[in-house]
Design a protein around this motif. Structure first.
Motif, PDB file in Angstrom:
ATOM      1  N   GLY A  48     -19.056 -13.865 -37.165  1.00  0.00           N
ATOM      2  CA  GLY A  48     -19.427 -12.938 -36.097  1.00  0.00           C
ATOM      3  C   GLY A  48     -19.550 -13.653 -34.757  1.00  0.00           C
ATOM      4  O   GLY A  48     -19.094 -13.151 -33.723  1.00  0.00           O
ATOM      5  N   PHE A  49     -20.160 -14.842 -34.779  1.00  0.00           N
ATOM      6  CA  PHE A  49     -20.268 -15.653 -33.570  1.00  0.00           C
ATOM      7  C   PHE A  49     -18.878 -16.002 -33.036  1.00  0.00           C
ATOM      8  O   PHE A  49     -18.607 -15.862 -31.836  1.00  0.00           O
ATOM      9  N   MET A  50     -17.988 -16.439 -33.919  1.00  0.00           N
ATOM     10  CA  MET A  50     -16.632 -16.799 -33.478  1.00  0.00           C
ATOM     11  C   MET A  50     -15.918 -15.601 -32.870  1.00  0.00           C
ATOM     12  O   MET A  50     -15.177 -15.748 -31.894  1.00  0.00           O
ATOM     13  N   SER A  51     -16.155 -14.409 -33.408  1.00  0.00           N
ATOM     14  CA  SER A  51     -15.543 -13.199 -32.853  1.00  0.00           C
ATOM     15  C   SER A  51     -16.052 -12.931 -31.440  1.00  0.00           C
ATOM     16  O   SER A  51     -15.268 -12.588 -30.550  1.00  0.00           O
ATOM     17  N   ARG A  52     -17.359 -13.089 -31.210  1.00  0.00           N
ATOM     18  CA  ARG A  52     -17.915 -12.890 -29.871  1.00  0.00           C
ATOM     19  C   ARG A  52     -17.345 -13.918 -28.893  1.00  0.00           C
ATOM     20  O   ARG A  52     -17.017 -13.590 -27.748  1.00  0.00           O
ATOM     21  N   VAL A  53     -17.234 -15.163 -29.354  1.00  0.00           N
ATOM     22  CA  VAL A  53     -16.646 -16.210 -28.511  1.00  0.00           C
ATOM     23  C   VAL A  53     -15.197 -15.863 -28.177  1.00  0.00           C
ATOM     24  O   VAL A  53     -14.770 -15.987 -27.019  1.00  0.00           O
ATOM     25  N   ALA A  54     -14.453 -15.408 -29.168  1.00  0.00           N
ATOM     26  CA  ALA A  54     -13.043 -15.067 -28.946  1.00  0.00           C
ATOM     27  C   ALA A  54     -12.892 -13.959 -27.913  1.00  0.00           C
ATOM     28  O   ALA A  54     -12.017 -14.031 -27.035  1.00  0.00           O
ATOM     29  N   LEU A  55     -13.728 -12.941 -27.977  1.00  0.00           N
ATOM     30  CA  LEU A  55     -13.650 -11.843 -27.011  1.00  0.00           C
ATOM     31  C   LEU A  55     -13.994 -12.321 -25.600  1.00  0.00           C
ATOM     32  O   LEU A  55     -13.319 -11.954 -24.635  1.00  0.00           O
ATOM     33  N   GLU A  58     -11.098 -14.443 -24.299  1.00  0.00           N
ATOM     34  CA  GLU A  58      -9.937 -13.638 -23.928  1.00  0.00           C
ATOM     35  C   GLU A  58     -10.158 -12.954 -22.578  1.00  0.00           C
ATOM     36  O   GLU A  58      -9.238 -12.894 -21.764  1.00  0.00           O
ATOM     37  N   ARG A  59     -11.382 -12.484 -22.324  1.00  0.00           N
ATOM     38  CA  ARG A  59     -11.686 -11.856 -21.028  1.00  0.00           C
ATOM     39  C   ARG A  59     -11.463 -12.830 -19.879  1.00  0.00           C
ATOM     40  O   ARG A  59     -11.066 -12.437 -18.787  1.00  0.00           O
ATOM     41  N   GLU A  60     -11.742 -14.114 -20.105  1.00  0.00           N
ATOM     42  CA  GLU A  60     -11.582 -15.127 -19.055  1.00  0.00           C
ATOM     43  C   GLU A  60     -10.224 -15.825 -19.109  1.00  0.00           C
ATOM     44  O   GLU A  60      -9.941 -16.677 -18.276  1.00  0.00           O
ATOM     45  N   ASN A  61      -9.423 -15.490 -20.119  1.00  0.00           N
ATOM     46  CA  ASN A  61      -8.136 -16.156 -20.333  1.00  0.00           C
ATOM     47  C   ASN A  61      -8.320 -17.679 -20.390  1.00  0.00           C
ATOM     48  O   ASN A  61      -7.583 -18.455 -19.778  1.00  0.00           O
ATOM     49  N   HIS A  62      -9.346 -18.079 -21.134  1.00  0.00           N
ATOM     50  CA  HIS A  62      -9.694 -19.501 -21.260  1.00  0.00           C
ATOM     51  C   HIS A  62     -10.207 -19.698 -22.679  1.00  0.00           C
ATOM     52  O   HIS A  62     -11.248 -19.148 -23.039  1.00  0.00           O
ATOM     53  N   HIS A  63      -9.488 -20.448 -23.479  1.00  0.00           N
ATOM     54  CA  HIS A  63      -9.720 -20.444 -24.918  1.00  0.00           C
ATOM     55  C   HIS A  63     -10.210 -21.800 -25.430  1.00  0.00           C
ATOM     56  O   HIS A  63      -9.655 -22.834 -25.066  1.00  0.00           O
ATOM     57  N   PRO A  64     -11.234 -21.769 -26.286  1.00  0.00           N
ATOM     58  CA  PRO A  64     -11.831 -23.006 -26.797  1.00  0.00           C
ATOM     59  C   PRO A  64     -11.099 -23.523 -28.024  1.00  0.00           C
ATOM     60  O   PRO A  64     -10.252 -22.844 -28.607  1.00  0.00           O
ATOM     61  N   LEU A  75     -17.486 -26.179 -31.592  1.00  0.00           N
ATOM     62  CA  LEU A  75     -16.832 -25.562 -30.446  1.00  0.00           C
ATOM     63  C   LEU A  75     -16.636 -26.603 -29.355  1.00  0.00           C
ATOM     64  O   LEU A  75     -17.524 -27.422 -29.101  1.00  0.00           O
ATOM     65  N   ARG A  76     -15.477 -26.558 -28.720  1.00  0.00           N
ATOM     66  CA  ARG A  76     -15.169 -27.480 -27.621  1.00  0.00           C
ATOM     67  C   ARG A  76     -14.528 -26.696 -26.487  1.00  0.00           C
ATOM     68  O   ARG A  76     -13.557 -25.966 -26.696  1.00  0.00           O
ATOM     69  N   TRP A  77     -15.092 -26.861 -25.300  1.00  0.00           N
ATOM     70  CA  TRP A  77     -14.521 -26.275 -24.091  1.00  0.00           C
ATOM     71  C   TRP A  77     -13.954 -27.390 -23.231  1.00  0.00           C
ATOM     72  O   TRP A  77     -14.606 -28.399 -23.010  1.00  0.00           O
ATOM     73  N   THR A  78     -12.757 -27.195 -22.745  1.00  0.00           N
ATOM     74  CA  THR A  78     -12.124 -28.098 -21.789  1.00  0.00           C
ATOM     75  C   THR A  78     -11.092 -27.306 -21.005  1.00  0.00           C
ATOM     76  O   THR A  78     -10.627 -26.267 -21.466  1.00  0.00           O
ATOM     77  N   THR A  79     -10.761 -27.767 -19.828  1.00  0.00           N
ATOM     78  CA  THR A  79      -9.729 -27.122 -19.017  1.00  0.00           C
ATOM     79  C   THR A  79      -8.553 -28.089 -18.943  1.00  0.00           C
ATOM     80  O   THR A  79      -8.562 -29.035 -18.149  1.00  0.00           O
ATOM     81  N   HIS A  80      -7.584 -27.858 -19.796  1.00  0.00           N
ATOM     82  CA  HIS A  80      -6.436 -28.764 -19.890  1.00  0.00           C
ATOM     83  C   HIS A  80      -5.693 -28.897 -18.567  1.00  0.00           C
ATOM     84  O   HIS A  80      -5.241 -29.991 -18.226  1.00  0.00           O
ATOM     85  N   SER A  81      -5.629 -27.797 -17.805  1.00  0.00           N
ATOM     86  CA  SER A  81      -4.851 -27.827 -16.565  1.00  0.00           C
ATOM     87  C   SER A  81      -5.444 -28.746 -15.504  1.00  0.00           C
ATOM     88  O   SER A  81      -4.736 -29.176 -14.601  1.00  0.00           O
ATOM     89  N   VAL A  82      -6.740 -29.071 -15.618  1.00  0.00           N
ATOM     90  CA  VAL A  82      -7.350 -29.994 -14.650  1.00  0.00           C
ATOM     91  C   VAL A  82      -7.704 -31.336 -15.295  1.00  0.00           C
ATOM     92  O   VAL A  82      -8.243 -32.218 -14.636  1.00  0.00           O
ATOM     93  N   GLY A  83      -7.453 -31.463 -16.580  1.00  0.00           N
ATOM     94  CA  GLY A  83      -7.712 -32.730 -17.268  1.00  0.00           C
ATOM     95  C   GLY A  83      -9.181 -33.036 -17.455  1.00  0.00           C
ATOM     96  O   GLY A  83      -9.597 -34.189 -17.378  1.00  0.00           O
ATOM     97  N   ASP A  89     -15.612 -23.783 -17.984  1.00  0.00           N
ATOM     98  CA  ASP A  89     -16.110 -24.303 -19.262  1.00  0.00           C
ATOM     99  C   ASP A  89     -17.626 -24.147 -19.344  1.00  0.00           C
ATOM    100  O   ASP A  89     -18.173 -23.762 -20.384  1.00  0.00           O
ATOM    101  N   LEU A  90     -18.310 -24.436 -18.239  1.00  0.00           N
ATOM    102  CA  LEU A  90     -19.772 -24.293 -18.203  1.00  0.00           C
ATOM    103  C   LEU A  90     -20.177 -22.841 -18.396  1.00  0.00           C
ATOM    104  O   LEU A  90     -21.100 -22.534 -19.157  1.00  0.00           O
ATOM    105  N   LYS A  91     -19.497 -21.956 -17.703  1.00  0.00           N
ATOM    106  CA  LYS A  91     -19.789 -20.521 -17.803  1.00  0.00           C
ATOM    107  C   LYS A  91     -19.673 -20.051 -19.252  1.00  0.00           C
ATOM    108  O   LYS A  91     -20.547 -19.344 -19.762  1.00  0.00           O
ATOM    109  N   LEU A  92     -18.614 -20.464 -19.915  1.00  0.00           N
ATOM    110  CA  LEU A  92     -18.393 -20.008 -21.282  1.00  0.00           C
ATOM    111  C   LEU A  92     -19.314 -20.718 -22.280  1.00  0.00           C
ATOM    112  O   LEU A  92     -19.726 -20.125 -23.274  1.00  0.00           O
ATOM    113  N   ALA A  93     -19.680 -21.953 -22.019  1.00  0.00           N
ATOM    114  CA  ALA A  93     -20.658 -22.636 -22.876  1.00  0.00           C
ATOM    115  C   ALA A  93     -21.997 -21.898 -22.815  1.00  0.00           C
ATOM    116  O   ALA A  93     -22.645 -21.675 -23.848  1.00  0.00           O
ATOM    117  N   LYS A  94     -22.409 -21.509 -21.619  1.00  0.00           N
ATOM    118  CA  LYS A  94     -23.659 -20.745 -21.469  1.00  0.00           C
ATOM    119  C   LYS A  94     -23.574 -19.420 -22.199  1.00  0.00           C
ATOM    120  O   LYS A  94     -24.522 -18.980 -22.844  1.00  0.00           O
TER     121      LYS A  94
END
Length: 100
Positions: A48-55, A58-64, A75-83, A89-94
Motif C-alpha cells: 500500500g505504501f509503494m502504491s502511494r509513493v508510485a502515485l 507519477e504526479r511529479e513525473n519523478h520516479h524513485p 527507497l532511493r530518490w535521485t535526479t539523474h538529469s542533474v547527477g 527529491d526532498l519534496k518527495l522524500a517528505k
C-alpha cells in the motif's frame, strides 16, 4: 507534468540542511541519492505504501528506485538529469514520510 526540467543539484550546504530536516533519510553510498528503509506490519501495508509513493511520483513525473522484501521497502530518490539530489527529491522524500 512535474517540474523535473527545472531541477538543480543541491550544493553541499543545502544537502546538509536537507538531511537535518529529514532525519530518517541518509545519503546514499555514492553520494547521489537519498535513501531510507521503511518497515511495515506486513506485505499488504508495504505494498500500500509503494502504491502511494508510485502515485505521488507519477504526479511529479519523478520516479524513485524501490525495492521490496515482505514488510520492508527500501527507497532511493535521485535526479539523474542533474547527477545528484534536487529539491524535487526532498519534496518527495517528505511526502513518503507522511505516508508511513
Amino acid at each position: 507534468m512535474g517540474n523535473w526540467t527545472m531541477a538543480q543539484k543541491l550544493d553541499a550546504a543545502e544537502l546538509q540542511s536537507a538531511l537535518t530536516a529529514l532525519p530518517k533519510w541518509q545519503l546514499s553510498e555514492d553520494g547521489l541519492g537519498l535513501e531510507r528503509v521503511f518497515t511495515f506490519v506486513d506485505f499488504n501495508a508495504a505494498f500500500g505504501f509503494m502504491s502511494r509513493v508510485a502515485l505521488a511520483a507519477e504526479r511529479e513525473n519523478h520516479h524513485p528506485e524501490l525495492f521490496n522484501v515482505f514488510n520492508r521497502v527500501t527507497l532511493r530518490w535521485t535526479t539523474h538529469s542533474v547527477g545528484g539530489i534536487s529539491a524535487l527529491d526532498l519534496k518527495l522524500a517528505k511526502k513518503c514520510d507522511s505516508f508511513s
